[in-house]
Motif scaffolding. Structure first.
Motif, PDB file in Angstrom:
ATOM      1  N   VAL A 163       0.830  -1.212   0.000  1.00 39.53           N
ATOM      2  CA  VAL A 163       0.000   0.000   0.000  1.00 39.53           C
ATOM      3  C   VAL A 163       0.861   1.257   0.000  1.00 39.53           C
ATOM      4  O   VAL A 163       0.510   2.250  -0.642  1.00 39.53           O
ATOM      5  CB  VAL A 163      -0.980  -0.028   1.185  1.00 39.53           C
ATOM      6  N   HIS A 164       2.019   1.222   0.668  1.00 45.94           N
ATOM      7  CA  HIS A 164       2.880   2.412   0.733  1.00 45.94           C
ATOM      8  C   HIS A 164       3.360   2.837  -0.654  1.00 45.94           C
ATOM      9  O   HIS A 164       3.729   3.988  -0.858  1.00 45.94           O
ATOM     10  CB  HIS A 164       4.074   2.170   1.655  1.00 45.94           C
ATOM     11  N   ALA A 165       3.355   1.926  -1.632  1.00 44.37           N
ATOM     12  CA  ALA A 165       3.836   2.252  -2.979  1.00 44.37           C
ATOM     13  C   ALA A 165       2.757   2.899  -3.852  1.00 44.37           C
ATOM     14  O   ALA A 165       3.068   3.383  -4.942  1.00 44.37           O
ATOM     15  CB  ALA A 165       4.356   0.989  -3.661  1.00 44.37           C
ATOM     16  N   LEU A 166       1.522   2.909  -3.405  1.00 40.39           N
ATOM     17  CA  LEU A 166       0.442   3.507  -4.197  1.00 40.39           C
ATOM     18  C   LEU A 166       0.512   5.034  -4.114  1.00 40.39           C
ATOM     19  O   LEU A 166       0.970   5.591  -3.121  1.00 40.39           O
ATOM     20  CB  LEU A 166      -0.916   3.025  -3.690  1.00 40.39           C
ATOM     21  N   ALA A 167       0.054   5.685  -5.164  1.00 38.66           N
ATOM     22  CA  ALA A 167       0.066   7.152  -5.213  1.00 38.66           C
ATOM     23  C   ALA A 167      -0.898   7.723  -4.173  1.00 38.66           C
ATOM     24  O   ALA A 167      -2.065   7.332  -4.122  1.00 38.66           O
ATOM     25  CB  ALA A 167      -0.311   7.630  -6.610  1.00 38.66           C
ATOM     26  N   LYS A 168      -0.385   8.625  -3.347  1.00 39.23           N
ATOM     27  CA  LYS A 168      -1.172   9.241  -2.295  1.00 39.23           C
ATOM     28  C   LYS A 168      -1.371  10.727  -2.607  1.00 39.23           C
ATOM     29  O   LYS A 168      -0.549  11.344  -3.259  1.00 39.23           O
ATOM     30  CB  LYS A 168      -0.457   9.094  -0.949  1.00 39.23           C
ATOM     31  N   ASP A 169      -2.455  11.277  -2.091  1.00 48.62           N
ATOM     32  CA  ASP A 169      -2.649  12.709  -2.234  1.00 48.62           C
ATOM     33  C   ASP A 169      -1.904  13.414  -1.103  1.00 48.62           C
ATOM     34  O   ASP A 169      -1.204  12.773  -0.308  1.00 48.62           O
ATOM     35  CB  ASP A 169      -4.135  13.067  -2.278  1.00 48.62           C
TER      36      ASP A 169
ATOM     37  N   LEU B 239      -3.889  10.095   1.517  1.00 49.76           N
ATOM     38  CA  LEU B 239      -5.032   9.247   1.165  1.00 49.76           C
ATOM     39  C   LEU B 239      -4.835   8.604  -0.200  1.00 49.76           C
ATOM     40  O   LEU B 239      -4.280   9.212  -1.113  1.00 49.76           O
ATOM     41  CB  LEU B 239      -6.330  10.059   1.166  1.00 49.76           C
ATOM     42  N   VAL B 240      -5.305   7.362  -0.328  1.00 45.86           N
ATOM     43  CA  VAL B 240      -5.233   6.612  -1.577  1.00 45.86           C
ATOM     44  C   VAL B 240      -6.651   6.347  -2.050  1.00 45.86           C
ATOM     45  O   VAL B 240      -7.505   5.928  -1.262  1.00 45.86           O
ATOM     46  CB  VAL B 240      -4.512   5.256  -1.361  1.00 45.86           C
ATOM     47  N   PRO B 241      -6.939   6.571  -3.338  1.00 54.38           N
ATOM     48  CA  PRO B 241      -8.269   6.213  -3.844  1.00 54.38           C
ATOM     49  C   PRO B 241      -8.449   4.694  -3.758  1.00 54.38           C
ATOM     50  O   PRO B 241      -7.563   3.928  -4.146  1.00 54.38           O
ATOM     51  CB  PRO B 241      -8.255   6.674  -5.295  1.00 54.38           C
ATOM     52  N   LEU B 242      -9.571   4.255  -3.248  1.00 54.42           N
ATOM     53  CA  LEU B 242      -9.842   2.827  -3.111  1.00 54.42           C
ATOM     54  C   LEU B 242      -9.813   2.129  -4.463  1.00 54.42           C
ATOM     55  O   LEU B 242      -9.293   1.015  -4.569  1.00 54.42           O
ATOM     56  CB  LEU B 242     -11.194   2.605  -2.422  1.00 54.42           C
ATOM     57  N   ASP B 243     -10.302   2.788  -5.502  1.00 57.60           N
ATOM     58  CA  ASP B 243     -10.294   2.141  -6.828  1.00 57.60           C
ATOM     59  C   ASP B 243      -8.867   1.915  -7.338  1.00 57.60           C
ATOM     60  O   ASP B 243      -8.600   0.974  -8.075  1.00 57.60           O
ATOM     61  CB  ASP B 243     -11.144   2.900  -7.838  1.00 57.60           C
ATOM     62  N   GLN B 244      -7.903   2.735  -6.899  1.00 59.64           N
ATOM     63  CA  GLN B 244      -6.498   2.517  -7.272  1.00 59.64           C
ATOM     64  C   GLN B 244      -5.972   1.237  -6.623  1.00 59.64           C
ATOM     65  O   GLN B 244      -5.268   0.447  -7.255  1.00 59.64           O
ATOM     66  CB  GLN B 244      -5.641   3.717  -6.856  1.00 59.64           C
ATOM     67  N   LEU B 245      -6.305   1.003  -5.360  1.00 59.38           N
ATOM     68  CA  LEU B 245      -5.899  -0.225  -4.679  1.00 59.38           C
ATOM     69  C   LEU B 245      -6.510  -1.447  -5.356  1.00 59.38           C
ATOM     70  O   LEU B 245      -5.818  -2.425  -5.635  1.00 59.38           O
ATOM     71  CB  LEU B 245      -6.313  -0.190  -3.207  1.00 59.38           C
ATOM     72  N   VAL B 246      -7.791  -1.391  -5.643  1.00 64.23           N
ATOM     73  CA  VAL B 246      -8.479  -2.524  -6.282  1.00 64.23           C
ATOM     74  C   VAL B 246      -7.865  -2.810  -7.653  1.00 64.23           C
ATOM     75  O   VAL B 246      -7.611  -3.971  -7.998  1.00 64.23           O
ATOM     76  CB  VAL B 246      -9.997  -2.264  -6.373  1.00 64.23           C
TER      77      VAL B 246
END
Length: 168
Positions: A144-150, A154-161
């Motif tokens: 999760v730490h590698a996902l783009a955050k604002d 915060l990370v958009p849930l659809d980005q994680l999915v």
């Protein structure tokens, strides 16, 4: 947000036992509290058996509370692994009796695997759900730490999915 370390009580799910990984948006339906040492909530400290064979007495001190069972309704299952619309999570309450799940009607993002559950509040912005990246570590082999955050982390849930589906 909350890491439920369940060293003393394993994560109990209404779904079949095993290492099934769960990720879902859910809503807490019920919280049941039980004092330590009553029913299926074992005491934090073993019974005092007096001094051991060497005459040494042992003392157990704990500021942990009792036990909590949280019943959570699965609203959206992102891994398609939940076999029931209601899941029960058993755990110790936190230090000084702090609850492990929220006492609010808002949706939360719940991730559970191998006896450890985490949750984060789901925040809505412009019709999209977001969660705080710091509240989760790795979900279905996606760090999760590698996902783009604002700017707020915060990370958009659809980005994680989408990242979960791309990894498989």
């Amino acid at each position: 947000m909350k890491l439920l370390s369940l060293a003393t009580l394993s994560l109990a799910l209404a779904a079949p036992a095993g290492a099934t990984e769960l990720l879902f948006a859910g809503q807490v339906q019920q919280l049941t509290l039980q004092p330590s040492g009553v029913g299926d909530c074992p005491p934090m400290c073993p019974a005092d058996t007096g001094p051991d064979k060497n005459g040494v007495s042992h003392v157990c001190v704990s500021n942990a509370g009792g036990c909590q069972t949280a019943t959570v309704k699965v609203v959206t299952d992102y891994l398609a692994t939940s076999e029931t619309p209601l899941l029960s999570f058993k755990s110790r309450t936190g230090e000084w009796g702090k609850l492990n799940f929220p006492v609010k009607e808002e949706l939360i993002l719940v991730h559970a695997v191998d006896g450890v559950a985490t949750w984060a509040p789901l925040l809505m912005r412009d019709g999209k759900a977001y969660f705080k990246a710091a509240d989760m570590r790795e979900i279905n082999r996606v760090p999760v730490h590698a996902l783009a955050k604002d700017g707020d982390g915060l990370v958009p849930l659809d980005q994680l999915v989408a990242a979960i589906h791309a990894a498989h």
